[in-house]
Design a protein around this motif. Structure first.
Motif, PDB file in Angstrom:
ATOM      1  N   THR A 190      -5.321  12.175   7.413  1.00 13.11           N
ATOM      2  CA  THR A 190      -6.410  11.234   7.126  1.00 13.11           C
ATOM      3  C   THR A 190      -6.801  10.435   8.364  1.00 13.11           C
ATOM      4  O   THR A 190      -7.955  10.033   8.515  1.00 13.11           O
ATOM      5  CB  THR A 190      -5.998  10.274   5.998  1.00 13.11           C
ATOM      6  OG1 THR A 190      -5.470  11.023   4.903  1.00 13.11           O
ATOM      7  CG2 THR A 190      -7.185   9.460   5.508  1.00 13.11           C
ATOM      8  N   ALA A 227       3.758   3.040   1.926  1.00 13.29           N
ATOM      9  CA  ALA A 227       3.469   4.353   2.506  1.00 13.29           C
ATOM     10  C   ALA A 227       3.952   4.402   3.944  1.00 13.29           C
ATOM     11  O   ALA A 227       3.920   3.408   4.662  1.00 13.29           O
ATOM     12  CB  ALA A 227       1.968   4.626   2.445  1.00 13.29           C
ATOM     13  N   ASN A 270     -10.525  -0.378  -2.025  1.00 12.39           N
ATOM     14  CA  ASN A 270      -9.211   0.139  -1.659  1.00 12.39           C
ATOM     15  C   ASN A 270      -8.854  -0.327  -0.257  1.00 12.39           C
ATOM     16  O   ASN A 270      -9.701  -0.819   0.498  1.00 12.39           O
ATOM     17  CB  ASN A 270      -9.126   1.665  -1.818  1.00 12.39           C
ATOM     18  CG  ASN A 270      -9.953   2.427  -0.809  1.00 12.39           C
ATOM     19  OD1 ASN A 270     -10.100   2.024   0.349  1.00 12.39           O
ATOM     20  ND2 ASN A 270     -10.506   3.552  -1.233  1.00 12.39           N
ATOM     21  N   SER A 274      -2.563  -4.166  -1.888  1.00 12.74           N
ATOM     22  CA  SER A 274      -2.836  -2.937  -2.624  1.00 12.74           C
ATOM     23  C   SER A 274      -4.030  -3.142  -3.556  1.00 12.74           C
ATOM     24  O   SER A 274      -4.345  -4.262  -3.965  1.00 12.74           O
ATOM     25  CB  SER A 274      -1.611  -2.533  -3.452  1.00 12.74           C
ATOM     26  OG  SER A 274      -1.312  -3.533  -4.412  1.00 12.74           O
ATOM     27  N   VAL A 286       0.870  -1.188   0.000  1.00 16.26           N
ATOM     28  CA  VAL A 286       0.000   0.000   0.000  1.00 16.26           C
ATOM     29  C   VAL A 286       0.903   1.233   0.000  1.00 16.26           C
ATOM     30  O   VAL A 286       1.657   1.455   0.947  1.00 16.26           O
ATOM     31  CB  VAL A 286      -0.935  -0.002   1.220  1.00 16.26           C
ATOM     32  CG1 VAL A 286      -1.731   1.294   1.296  1.00 16.26           C
ATOM     33  CG2 VAL A 286      -1.862  -1.211   1.162  1.00 16.26           C
ATOM     34  N   THR A 287       0.830   2.026  -1.042  1.00 13.22           N
ATOM     35  CA  THR A 287       1.759   3.151  -1.216  1.00 13.22           C
ATOM     36  C   THR A 287       1.120   4.526  -1.032  1.00 13.22           C
ATOM     37  O   THR A 287       1.835   5.531  -1.036  1.00 13.22           O
ATOM     38  CB  THR A 287       2.397   3.095  -2.629  1.00 13.22           C
ATOM     39  OG1 THR A 287       1.359   3.083  -3.612  1.00 13.22           O
ATOM     40  CG2 THR A 287       3.238   1.829  -2.778  1.00 13.22           C
ATOM     41  N   ASP A 288      -0.180   4.596  -0.867  1.00 11.52           N
ATOM     42  CA  ASP A 288      -0.858   5.883  -0.688  1.00 11.52           C
ATOM     43  C   ASP A 288      -0.946   6.209   0.805  1.00 11.52           C
ATOM     44  O   ASP A 288      -1.605   5.475   1.559  1.00 11.52           O
ATOM     45  CB  ASP A 288      -2.263   5.819  -1.293  1.00 11.52           C
ATOM     46  CG  ASP A 288      -2.949   7.179  -1.327  1.00 11.52           C
ATOM     47  OD1 ASP A 288      -2.521   8.091  -0.577  1.00 11.52           O
ATOM     48  OD2 ASP A 288      -3.919   7.341  -2.090  1.00 11.52           O
ATOM     49  N   PRO A 289      -0.301   7.288   1.259  1.00 15.94           N
ATOM     50  CA  PRO A 289      -0.360   7.627   2.688  1.00 15.94           C
ATOM     51  C   PRO A 289      -1.778   7.837   3.205  1.00 15.94           C
ATOM     52  O   PRO A 289      -2.060   7.588   4.375  1.00 15.94           O
ATOM     53  CB  PRO A 289       0.464   8.917   2.784  1.00 15.94           C
ATOM     54  CG  PRO A 289       1.341   8.914   1.583  1.00 15.94           C
ATOM     55  CD  PRO A 289       0.554   8.224   0.508  1.00 15.94           C
ATOM     56  N   ARG A 290      -2.680   8.276   2.329  1.00 18.89           N
ATOM     57  CA  ARG A 290      -4.065   8.485   2.779  1.00 18.89           C
ATOM     58  C   ARG A 290      -4.734   7.157   3.112  1.00 18.89           C
ATOM     59  O   ARG A 290      -5.547   7.077   4.033  1.00 18.89           O
ATOM     60  CB  ARG A 290      -4.853   9.232   1.697  1.00 18.89           C
ATOM     61  CG  ARG A 290      -4.380  10.674   1.499  1.00 18.89           C
ATOM     62  CD  ARG A 290      -5.009  11.301   0.291  1.00 18.89           C
ATOM     63  NE  ARG A 290      -4.632  10.592  -0.935  1.00 18.89           N
ATOM     64  CZ  ARG A 290      -5.024  10.938  -2.155  1.00 18.89           C
ATOM     65  NH1 ARG A 290      -5.824  11.985  -2.314  1.00 18.89           N
ATOM     66  NH2 ARG A 290      -4.629  10.251  -3.205  1.00 18.89           N
ATOM     67  N   ASN A 291      -4.397   6.106   2.360  1.00 17.96           N
ATOM     68  CA  ASN A 291      -4.919   4.783   2.710  1.00 17.96           C
ATOM     69  C   ASN A 291      -4.374   4.316   4.047  1.00 17.96           C
ATOM     70  O   ASN A 291      -5.096   3.733   4.858  1.00 17.96           O
ATOM     71  CB  ASN A 291      -4.558   3.766   1.622  1.00 17.96           C
ATOM     72  CG  ASN A 291      -5.648   3.627   0.569  1.00 17.96           C
ATOM     73  OD1 ASN A 291      -6.824   3.832   0.853  1.00 17.96           O
ATOM     74  ND2 ASN A 291      -5.258   3.289  -0.640  1.00 17.96           N
TER      75      ASN A 291
END
Length: 317
Positions: free
Chosen positions: A213, A204, A299, A270, A175-180
């Motif tokens: 977030t 992330a 997601n 991911s 998982v590379t999205d910091p918001r996730n």
């Protein structure tokens, strides 16, 4: 003759002298061994093994390894700085440009930083801020975020056991999205989880975006960083945690898994790629979330929230 003189014979013997009494050995042998010790003290008993494992874990805890620190980060621009301060993102220094136009956002940023305390206010000329931000449009405000102090994966399960609870941990794979990441941290906090594990590379980290977030829950929900996620999952399995991987082609639906009410790790991959091969093979079971609407995938933040809700519902039942 002088040469025929004889030395007196010395009699030697290996026999010991007579022993008086038995030293109490016979009497002690008839006294018995006393009451049966509790299970925790009987060698080989399952409770003895559990107690020994907890003792070894406690002995290691003062020298517990940490997951290391992240890197410092800069939040640049008037709106991003104000939003970060509103959301409680940790900050060490607020840089303000000399002779800045003092509008409402600047005044709010200064007030928020002063009210919170612990944030240094530094005035700097524009060229210095340009250099710090590599020429980004900072609008005269730059907020420095200190490096995040990651936990070690062992810390999460140890804290749960210390509280007398079964560990509930979420691990993120790719998982590379910091918001996730921030959304998962928020869900873990909402459903009584004990923390999140992320890989050290290609994943992330706890950036300002993740903090925002998480809506402040990152302050009380630890994030651990693992050098190798597969090995971290194997270590959890040795501790007795059941590792469940979320996958669209899982062999069972999540509500049918009996192990949800025990020590548990939920692994979320991911969006699109899902779980990596090694991580998927390491899981004790791969499970799917039923989606009657026909969506191909969720997601990471949504998938983790759905799985954590099912675990919380099962544990309350």
């Amino acid at each position: 003759m002088a040469g025929n003189s004889q030395r007196p014979n010395r009699r030697t013997s290996n026999k010991k002298g007579a022993q008086v009494g038995s030293g109490g050995k016979r009497r002690r042998g008839l006294e018995g061994k006393g009451p049966t010790p509790p299970a925790e003290m009987r060698k080989g008993h399952v409770k003895n093994r559990i107690a020994s494992a907890k003792a070894r874990q406690s002995a290691r805890r003062p020298a517990a390894r940490r997951g290391g620190k992240g890197t410092s980060e800069l939040v640049v621009g008037r709106n991003p700085v104000v939003e970060a301060l509103r959301e409680g993102v940790p900050a060490s220094t607020l840089y303000v440009q000399q002779f800045i136009d003092n509008d409402e956002r600047v005044r709010e940023a200064l007030k928020l930083a002063a009210d919170r305390g612990g944030i240094h206010l530094m005035e700097a000329p524009r060229p210095e801020l340009d250099r710090m931000t590599n020429g980004l449009n900072h609008q005269g405000l730059v907020l420095q975020i200190p490096p995040y102090e990651y936990a070690h994966p062992e810390d999460l399960s140890a804290a749960a056991y210390d509280d007398g609870e079964d560990p509930l941990i979420v691990a993120l794979d790719g998982v590379t999205d910091p918001r996730n990441l921030g959304a998962v941290v928020r869900s873990v906090a909402a459903f009584g989880g004990h923390g999140v594990v992320v890989p050290e590379r290609r994943a992330a980290g706890m950036t300002a975006g993740a903090w925002k977030t998480s809506a402040g829950t990152a302050a009380r929900t630890p994030v651990a960083r693992a050098t190798n996620l597969t090995r971290a999952l194997e270590a959890y399995q040795k501790e007795g945690l059941f590792v469940v991987g979320l996958a669209a082609d899982g062999e069972a639906e999540i509500q049918d898994v009996a192990a949800l009410d025990g020590p548990l790790v939920i692994v979320v991959g991911s969006e699109g790629k899902g779980l990596s091969r090694l991580v998927g093979e390491t899981c004790d079971m791969r499970v799917r979330i039923p989606m009657p609407g026909g969506a191909e995938s969720l997601n990471a933040g949504v998938a983790a929230g759905v799985a954590l809700y099912e675990v919380a519902r099962r544990r309350r039942a």
